[in-house]
Design a protein around this motif. Sequence first.
Motif: not given
Length: 581
Positions: A244-247, A281-286, A292-295, A315-319
């Motif tokens: 869902s997170g395209s913004g 998207y695109p990297e799942g960063t903060a 694209t999620f909280f707003e 997983l592009r930004s989270s371990d």
Amino acid sequence: MNRQRRRSAAVCFGIVQVALLLLASVAAARKPREPRLQHVQRSVAKCAPIGERRGHASDGVDADWSASAEFALHGVDPREHKSLHLTDALELAPYLQRASSRSMTVCWRTWGLSATRLLLWTSATTTATMSPSSQHAPGRLCEHRMVTDSGAASHAHAVHLQDLQPATTYYYAVGSNSTWQGYGRSLNFTTWPLSTRACKLNRTQPLLQAQPAAEPHQQHVQPCELHDAANNERLFRLWVLGDSGSGTRPQLQVRDAFLAYCAASERAGWDATLLLGDNAYPEGTAADYKRTFFEPYKEVLASVPAFLTLGNHELRSSDAMHKTGAYFKYFLHPFHAESEGLASRTPLYYSFTIANAVHVVSIDTEITVATAANVDAHGNARNPIAVNFLEWLQEDLRTAEARFTVIFTHRPVYSKGWYDSDTDKKTSVFRARVVPMLEKFGVDLVLSGHSHAYERSHLIGGHYSTSKKLKSSMVHSTNNTMHKGDCARDGTVYVVAGVSSGSTLHRDAFRRTSHGHKRGGTPTTHPVMARSIAAVGGSLVVEVRGDELQMKFLSLDGVVEDSIAIRKERGACLHNQRLHK
């Protein structure tokens, strides 16, 4: 003499330097560090009448705090009182996690370091189960002060509220000493009805509201049976978002279409939101999650709890192994059984139960399932991660007490949409190691994203290999209304819906690419699928009432593009003999 003076001066200068270094190290040690949300100390919410707490120094609550609570409880708008201030100090508005029939976790983040406080109140006139003796009560108050492990103020805040009343609407506000968000009735949530498992735990009675007395003809009925009977008449609803997170604007259209659907239905709300991975998207960063999620979902996150699973973009930004990155920083999954599931001790997979209606399991297909590929000569997993997961899943499904069981993952078990499940090694492991267990315990519905198209299967069972090896005996029903019995191995429906970002992601679905996926043009349909729809954005609506589960694919235009019903027939075994033992 001059030489002695110079030597004394040098010694003094050295002492001063050492002292300055010591002071700097002490100051650095005292500097508060921003904790991960998981490491924030969470206080247990104990609610009491306002008069029982106000003015007691042992509570750690000052007079202004109690006074502001009293304004809220007596219907006074705190925004009109000069001692209270509303600011824009929130980095992330409040969002709900770890829901249950008796608890809720409220999370938020502030730009600056601040103490954590949460006001919680309920109106006696808003609940149908209020006892007659408390009809005119002004309400009750929960008050909290929560700090980090080091005792410092925090950026990340989480308050876990316990001992709440099931199926009750609460209003809340968050803030610090002079900063408040959510007064009035804009921020609220409703606890789930009491589940069979929670009822049998025989917990202490909640402090916010008394239980209604049983009718004379019900005196011989066990309390848990009364709850079960009431839950059978209620409509339970899940909102499911995939990729869902395209913004983008279509993402908002998908959201608005669902809200309009709820507003036009017999029940305006829903019980939980499920997110199938690739949530930002695109990297799942903060920054991605904020944008694209909280707003986009700010209003719904404050009122309905969200449950997520890990996608490949996270997983592009989270371990996942070390539990670092935005995905693990922001979300508190109920892996200690906070939501009436079975404790998994890891955020990678967990479960929860809504009343006795639906048991939901989140399974990580990116890391956990892949570890089950390595097996010994007897077919048993060798990797300890896989062993723990498979043992937990079996016990969770075996002990679940709900009419329906729903699984949600990121990678689909069967798909010929944006990607081909036949060539995906992780999906192959899932089919071989997990699907037989899902069938053994009668799982009804498996929901997945990742493939940017909508696909929905027949009621199937026993298909653990590639699409070419599907047999007609593995298809149990080709109707949109499907019947299942109480026994295991009556089949499962698989749904792929990685389309909640709208056409910007899946307009090319089904056309062949350099990666071997199918995108665009004429759909290549997986043989287990009853429906395959390309280039239509939307979300899933799962509704349960009594012995029937309905699943609908709701487009961003508000059109129900596909729907099915699964009906349980108590005491029947409809397809058990048709599946492989």
